[in-house]
Write a protein that holds these residues in place. Structure first.
Motif, PDB file in Angstrom:
ATOM      1  N   PHE A 191     -19.665  85.087  41.236  1.00 20.16           N
ATOM      2  CA  PHE A 191     -19.324  85.365  42.628  1.00 20.16           C
ATOM      3  C   PHE A 191     -18.651  84.172  43.295  1.00 20.16           C
ATOM      4  N   PHE A 192     -19.149  82.974  43.033  1.00 15.42           N
ATOM      5  CA  PHE A 192     -18.546  81.798  43.647  1.00 15.42           C
ATOM      6  C   PHE A 192     -17.105  81.628  43.182  1.00 15.42           C
ATOM      7  N   VAL A 193     -16.854  81.865  41.915  1.00 17.63           N
ATOM      8  CA  VAL A 193     -15.494  81.773  41.395  1.00 17.63           C
ATOM      9  C   VAL A 193     -14.605  82.842  42.036  1.00 17.63           C
ATOM     10  N   ILE A 194     -15.121  84.058  42.131  1.00 21.45           N
ATOM     11  CA  ILE A 194     -14.364  85.138  42.771  1.00 21.45           C
ATOM     12  C   ILE A 194     -14.037  84.774  44.210  1.00 21.45           C
ATOM     13  N   SER A 195     -15.002  84.193  44.904  1.00 16.52           N
ATOM     14  CA  SER A 195     -14.787  83.808  46.294  1.00 16.52           C
ATOM     15  C   SER A 195     -13.647  82.807  46.407  1.00 16.52           C
ATOM     16  N   GLY A 196     -13.664  81.785  45.543  1.00 19.75           N
ATOM     17  CA  GLY A 196     -12.580  80.813  45.569  1.00 19.75           C
ATOM     18  C   GLY A 196     -11.233  81.453  45.277  1.00 19.75           C
ATOM     19  N   PHE A 197     -11.217  82.383  44.322  1.00 20.81           N
ATOM     20  CA  PHE A 197      -9.976  83.083  43.961  1.00 20.81           C
ATOM     21  C   PHE A 197      -9.445  83.886  45.150  1.00 20.81           C
ATOM     22  N   ILE A 198     -10.322  84.651  45.777  1.00 22.33           N
ATOM     23  CA  ILE A 198      -9.900  85.517  46.881  1.00 22.33           C
ATOM     24  C   ILE A 198      -9.418  84.697  48.069  1.00 22.33           C
ATOM     25  N   ILE A 199     -10.154  83.653  48.414  1.00 23.86           N
ATOM     26  CA  ILE A 199      -9.763  82.851  49.568  1.00 23.86           C
ATOM     27  C   ILE A 199      -8.417  82.172  49.323  1.00 23.86           C
ATOM     28  N   ALA A 200      -8.189  81.683  48.113  1.00 18.58           N
ATOM     29  CA  ALA A 200      -6.887  81.083  47.798  1.00 18.58           C
ATOM     30  C   ALA A 200      -5.770  82.109  47.914  1.00 18.58           C
TER      31      ALA A 200
END
Length: 369
Positions: A65-74
């Motif tokens: 989830f943390f990785v997905i969050s970084g991906f989406i925000i970028a």
């Protein structure tokens, strides 16, 4: 945790939804549910065991989830750099996405403390309600046990908002590199209180890894997109084998970043590239569960507790077969509950919040002119 993010991710696929990301969110949320089912079986399973082995690694769903969050925000902030107004709009919409449902679930815990305080873990009563509602760091995390991940999310969102206001997009890769180096150096300094632990947590590296994947996934060729995907999956499988006999299966921040966070970024980049090229099409049911993953993340602890108490009171567990029935029925109930909460509570609240935010933003913009 499902991490809170919008359903539409903007430019990557010509304005369409990244269904592979939604499906991955569903998998990550299911992993967290399974991980907590292991604990529920230990408490309510009558001494028998159905879950075990790989199920203990369900905690890695949080790292995904943390990785997905970084991906989406970028991805969704790609064209919003250099604007204070854009930074405030980003932060406001993130808050609207996180807090309403989280507050509703937290209110249920506060109500239980008032009506039946003996029904909850005594340590919950010792936590600060204000810190819990605002997701501020505190010893042991907020009253809603899964809320600790949202504290990390908010920290990342805040840093993103600062970057949006103060930087251009071209500087972001260097900013991430500097942040990563500083964070690694800070690991040499011992921390013992909640705020320093948050500010120096290596889990921030997972957001960074996701952001790097979000910035560079388009550079992957369709032919080679399988390479990061399979590498990431093999990496995590080897990590599970390596950590099988490790205390707590490697649930320290540094180990989980290396074992699950970094390979998750490879998986995300590969999946999105393959979807963009039409090479994969995630199952619709996985996408639907991904849509409801935030509801699943916040509500499953309530379902597990209630289901466990019911099965325990009926003395219906205690064998592998009975425990299997408990695990599957409870997991299914978690998913159904999440779908209903998403459809009739989370989605209407988010829609209303966005409308109010748009209205207030237009009023402020009109006042300035």
């Amino acid at each position: 945790m499902s991490h809170p993010a919008t359903k539409s991710y903007g430019p990557p696929l010509g304005g369409g939804q990244l269904q592979s990301i939604q499906a991955l969110r569903a998998i990550a949320a299911a992993m967290v549910v399974i991980y907590h089912l292991v604990h529920a079986e230990n408490v309510y399973g009558g001494g028998a065991t159905f879950l075990g082995g790989p199920a203990h690694f369900g905690f890695a769903g949080v790292d995904v989830f943390f990785v997905i969050s970084g991906f989406i925000i970028a991805t969704i902030t790609a064209r919003r750099f250099g604007s204070t107004a854009g930074a405030l709009d980003f932060l406001g919409r993130r808050a609207l996405r996180i807090f309403p449902l989280y507050w509703l679930c937290s209110a249920a815990i506060v109500l239980a403390l008032i009506v039946r305080p003996g029904s909850l873990d005594p340590s919950i009563a010792e936590k600060s309600i204000l810190h819990s509602l605002l997701l501020l760091p505190q010893e042991g995390g907020p009253m809603l046990v899964v809320g600790w991940t949202l504290t990390h999310e908010l920290f990342f969102y805040t840093l993103t908002a600062i970057a949006l206001a103060a930087c251009s997009r071209s500087r972001i890769p260097r900013l991430i590199a500097v942040w990563a180096i500083v964070l690694l150096l800070l690991q040499l300094i011992p921390t013992h209180t909640p705020w320093p632990k948050l500010l120096t947590s290596p889990l921030a590296l997972e957001f960074m890894a996701g952001a790097v994947a979000g910035l560079h996934w388009r550079r992957l060729s369709a032919r080679h997109a399988w390479v990061p995907l399979t590498t990431g999956l093999i990496w995590m499988a080897v990590a599970c084998l390596w950590l099988a006999d490790h205390p707590s299966h490697g649930q320290t921040d540094g180990i989980r970043v290396l074992a699950f966070g970094l390979p998750s970024a490879l998986v995300v980049a590969g999946l999105v590239r393959l979807e963009a090229e039409g090479r994969i099409q995630p199952p619709r049911i996985a996408v639907r569960l991904g849509d409801a993953s935030y509801s699943l993340y916040l509500t499953h602890v309530f379902v597990l507790s209630l289901s466990g108490r019911v099965w325990g009171s009926l003395d219906a567990t205690g064998t592998s077969i009975a425990n299997a029935a408990f695990v599957f029925s409870t997991g299914a109930t978690c998913c159904v509950t999440a779908h209903l909460v998403h459809r009739y509570v989370e989605r209407p609240m988010t829609s209303l919040g966005n409308r109010v935010w748009d209205w207030s933003s237009s009023i402020l913009a009109g006042a300035k002119h």
